[in-house]
Design an enzyme around this catalytic site. Sequence first.
Site, short mmCIF file in Angstrom:
data_model
loop_
_atom_site.label_atom_id
_atom_site.label_comp_id
_atom_site.label_asym_id
_atom_site.label_seq_id
_atom_site.Cartn_x
_atom_site.Cartn_y
_atom_site.Cartn_z
N LYS A 1 -4.16 -0.74 -6.95
CA LYS A 1 -5.27 -0.50 -6.42
C LYS A 1 -5.00 1.47 -6.12
O LYS A 1 -4.06 2.26 -6.06
CB LYS A 1 -4.72 -0.53 -4.92
CG LYS A 1 -5.85 0.43 -3.80
CD LYS A 1 -5.75 -0.75 -2.14
CE LYS A 1 -5.92 1.02 -1.23
NZ LYS A 1 -6.15 0.07 0.10
N ASP B 1 -18.93 3.93 -7.60
CA ASP B 1 -20.33 3.98 -8.99
C ASP B 1 -19.60 3.01 -9.94
O ASP B 1 -18.64 1.79 -10.15
CB ASP B 1 -20.14 5.43 -9.29
CG ASP B 1 -18.70 5.68 -9.70
OD1 ASP B 1 -18.01 5.55 -11.18
OD2 ASP B 1 -17.68 6.82 -9.37
N GLU C 1 -5.49 -19.11 15.38
CA GLU C 1 -6.61 -17.81 14.40
C GLU C 1 -5.25 -17.83 13.02
O GLU C 1 -6.07 -18.17 11.47
CB GLU C 1 -5.95 -16.28 14.39
CG GLU C 1 -6.88 -16.00 15.99
CD GLU C 1 -6.19 -15.18 15.71
OE1 GLU C 1 -7.11 -13.73 16.59
OE2 GLU C 1 -5.37 -14.86 16.84
N GLY D 1 -11.67 4.46 0.42
CA GLY D 1 -12.82 3.39 0.94
C GLY D 1 -13.18 3.14 0.02
O GLY D 1 -13.41 3.61 -2.30
N CYS E 1 -10.97 2.59 -5.36
CA CYS E 1 -10.20 2.85 -4.33
C CYS E 1 -10.79 4.77 -3.76
O CYS E 1 -9.97 5.51 -5.17
CB CYS E 1 -9.06 2.54 -2.77
SG CYS E 1 -9.55 3.14 -1.87
N ARG F 1 -5.82 16.48 3.43
CA ARG F 1 -5.04 15.13 4.04
C ARG F 1 -3.68 16.30 3.61
O ARG F 1 -3.04 14.79 2.78
CB ARG F 1 -5.29 14.23 3.12
CG ARG F 1 -5.21 13.28 3.67
CD ARG F 1 -4.76 12.00 2.72
NE ARG F 1 -4.32 10.05 3.73
CZ ARG F 1 -3.67 9.02 3.59
NH1 ARG F 1 -4.20 9.07 2.10
NH2 ARG F 1 -3.76 8.68 4.04
N ASP G 1 -13.50 2.07 3.90
CA ASP G 1 -11.79 2.27 5.21
C ASP G 1 -12.15 1.38 6.61
O ASP G 1 -11.00 1.77 7.39
CB ASP G 1 -11.30 3.93 5.08
CG ASP G 1 -10.68 3.58 4.32
OD1 ASP G 1 -10.29 2.86 3.68
OD2 ASP G 1 -10.09 4.96 4.14
N MET H 1 -8.12 8.19 -4.12
CA MET H 1 -8.47 9.33 -4.23
C MET H 1 -8.61 10.12 -3.36
O MET H 1 -9.32 9.64 -2.44
CB MET H 1 -9.45 9.68 -5.62
CG MET H 1 -9.65 11.37 -6.12
SD MET H 1 -10.65 12.00 -5.95
CE MET H 1 -10.81 12.45 -6.84
N ASN H 2 -7.62 10.29 -2.93
CA ASN H 2 -7.87 10.25 -0.84
C ASN H 2 -8.47 11.81 -0.60
O ASN H 2 -8.56 12.64 0.84
CB ASN H 2 -6.56 10.11 -0.23
CG ASN H 2 -6.57 8.81 0.20
OD1 ASN H 2 -7.93 8.24 0.58
ND2 ASN H 2 -5.78 8.34 -0.14
N ASP I 1 0.76 -1.28 -0.21
CA ASP I 1 0.11 0.19 0.46
C ASP I 1 0.64 0.93 -0.25
O ASP I 1 1.87 1.41 -0.58
CB ASP I 1 -0.91 -0.33 1.40
CG ASP I 1 -2.52 0.30 1.02
OD1 ASP I 1 -2.49 1.87 1.17
OD2 ASP I 1 -3.13 -0.24 0.50
C1 GLA Z 1 -6.74 5.72 2.15
C2 GLA Z 1 -7.52 4.16 1.23
C3 GLA Z 1 -6.51 3.24 2.34
C4 GLA Z 1 -5.07 3.02 2.37
C5 GLA Z 1 -5.28 4.42 2.25
C6 GLA Z 1 -3.38 4.85 1.66
O1 GLA Z 1 -7.37 5.72 2.98
O2 GLA Z 1 -8.86 4.41 1.24
O3 GLA Z 1 -6.70 2.18 2.20
O4 GLA Z 1 -5.04 2.61 0.87
O5 GLA Z 1 -5.65 5.55 1.60
O6 GLA Z 1 -2.48 6.29 2.20
#
Ligand code: GLA
Length: 733
Positions: free
Chosen positions: A476, A534, A614, A529, A526, A443, A548, A479-480, A366
């Site tokens: 992945k 869409d 587990e 989350g 993503c 952010r 998320d 876009m945050n 990630d």
């Molecule tokens: C977003 C994604 C997370 C993760 C972070 C990384 O929030 O939804 O799953 O990838 O970014 O910065």
Amino acid sequence: MAVNYDETTGIFTIQTEKSSYQMQVDRFGVLLHLYYGGRVNGPMDYLLTFADRGFSGNLYDAGEDRTYSLDALPQEYPCQGTGDFRSTCLVMENFDGTISCDLRYKSHRISDGKYKLPGLPAVYAQEDEAQTLEICLEDQASGLEAVLLYGVLPKYDVITRSVRFVNRGEKPVVLRRASTACLDFLGGEYDLLRFYGRHAMERNLERAPISHGVTSIGSRRGASSHQYNPFMIVAEKGTGEDFGRCYGMSFVYSGNFKGEAELDQYGQTRIVLGLQDELFAYRLKNGEEFYAPEVILSYSGQGLAPLSQNFHKVIRHNLCRGTFKESPRPILVNNWEATYLDFTGEKICEIARQAAELGIEMLVLDDGWFGKRDSDSVSLGDWVVNEKKLGGPLSAIADKVNAMGLKFGLWVEPEMISEDSDLYRAHPDWAMVIPGRKPVRSRQQLVLDFSREEVVDYIYDSLCRVLDHANVEYLKWDMNRSIIDVYSALAGRQSQGEVLYKYTLGLYRFLDRLGRRYPQMLIEGCCGGGGRFDAGMLYYGPQIWCSDNTDAIDRIRIQYGTSFGYPVSSMGSHVSAVPNHQTGRSVSFKTRGAVAMAGSFGYELELGKLTPEEKEEVKAQVRAYKRHWRLIQDGNYYRLSDPFAPDGLGAWEFASEDGKEALVTVVTLNTHGNPLTSYVRLKGLNPDGWYQEESEGRMYQGSALMEGGIPVPYSTDEYQTWQLYLRLRGENI
Ligand code: GLA
């Protein structure tokens, strides 16, 4: 023939297996909407009524007939300027600044196959699977043509709509509003089902009667948003999962949108869905075209379950594309909740080693592998591998992971730029910032101007340099933040209202090129989350990180809401650690696994910290998911309970199309002293069949399970999971 035109009456009829849709070109050339609902075999124009109604104006052509008013008549594509005071689809500014438009029928065309939309995602179909109807309407005064496009896929009871605008006039016009679809209902009482939420709590279902005034949902955030999903359902009052008339509308677009529901003064209901008109103004000069993104419509006369299943099928089979569209997706482990930005190459390989032992099939690296990305406020835009942090090139990590028998996947956030980045220092004007104003940060990052080709091309090239040099089999795409400062340095003063639409087209162009260059690569969407969950994004990648929020109990509700419009194969869903990082709640491993399995399955936790028990559970879950994969993905999905109800359960079922097997999952959400017994009624079984439940071997009769239900075992603990796997053993035995 799915589409028919009767020249004597001017009626267009669209037939799917279980629904009919009718429109009529009336004596003035106005395209009236006559009917959408259960299958009918005759003309429906007798439904129209005419009356002299005060303050509802009359079309000039109607002469002295004061009963003909577009304020009261049902229409196919209503526009501002004809006396219709309800929400309209089209608002057009003429070259002289006046706002008016009057669309009349010009011509039509019926053809086999399904129309395509240049640069935009859309349902696709084989020639013999679909038909297209194009109805060309024109505004004589300005020369604007609006070609209404209908794609008919009879087997899913799906009709798609879009609009192609062409300015045939000499003078420019501006589209100030260009929605895609309108549904007018002459009478009846309807509820609107909408899916609202927030970051980490997306797609809650709210159902409320459509009442006088306009109820509006939508997004002005640049992405389709966590707050309202571009999918809505209109259901006749009283409609349930298995009974009642209902209509679904899904916007195949990932940017700003608006959906409206209105009960008008005459008790008629109007629904409009399409592009958001705020922050939008699109100029068309002579000969220029504009496409309104697609809306997928479906109707069910047997309640919400079949309606959802229609959307699941059309999205899975005729919208998603690529290698992984219908083949098993690798079970993945993602390092985000295990390490966040704090990792080394060695740490990542250690997670992969653990994963390999447990049967997991892919490691996803990630955020944090590029630039100087040890904090989330830097380096977006600098898509250069941080070899120091990783202890070598990305290819070395990918190769090591591959050598362990796992695929390797990577996180990216291509649309963003950090002010602390080499890219920003070199090209500050590539960030969306309004001149003379300070941008709004979110952010700590800004948005790249994806409406500009050179920006898209630059980021594309820099990502390709990474992807070409390492065996990356999954991406992945994140876009945050939302877009706030809507400005493009390249767009002139008159074109700033086009920027967000062109941004979304830039995003699609990028994704399209990526998909063609790396056809074997699985793309998961993503946006923090599920902020861009869409149908548009699903055209470019068959799954999206659903939220998320990885808490299994919240996820039951999030996935329940999502299931109304989207298939489980589209919902990225992972088992994470407890106490959960978003909610602090602790839920058993079994429950976390069962909930994540109602999606595209994976893990997102420090595998090294699991107890030996587990670890055995992980192995068993991996085996179970692989075993039931086909049933989960291809089976009919049924919601068996409402997890939002005060004493609700989480209960859902996958039943194979032929009814030969079913997997039922029930999660208790509450616990009380001296508990009541809950029952769930199963669905989609063969009523004459006998089914054997696997764990206890007990036989149950199909109709009994569907009519009488089955008692959920008592539990003295909350959040317990009970799973039943049933196989048909014979009929009438
Ligand atoms: C977003 C994604 C997370 C993760 C972070 C990384 O929030 O939804 O799953 O990838 O970014 O910065």
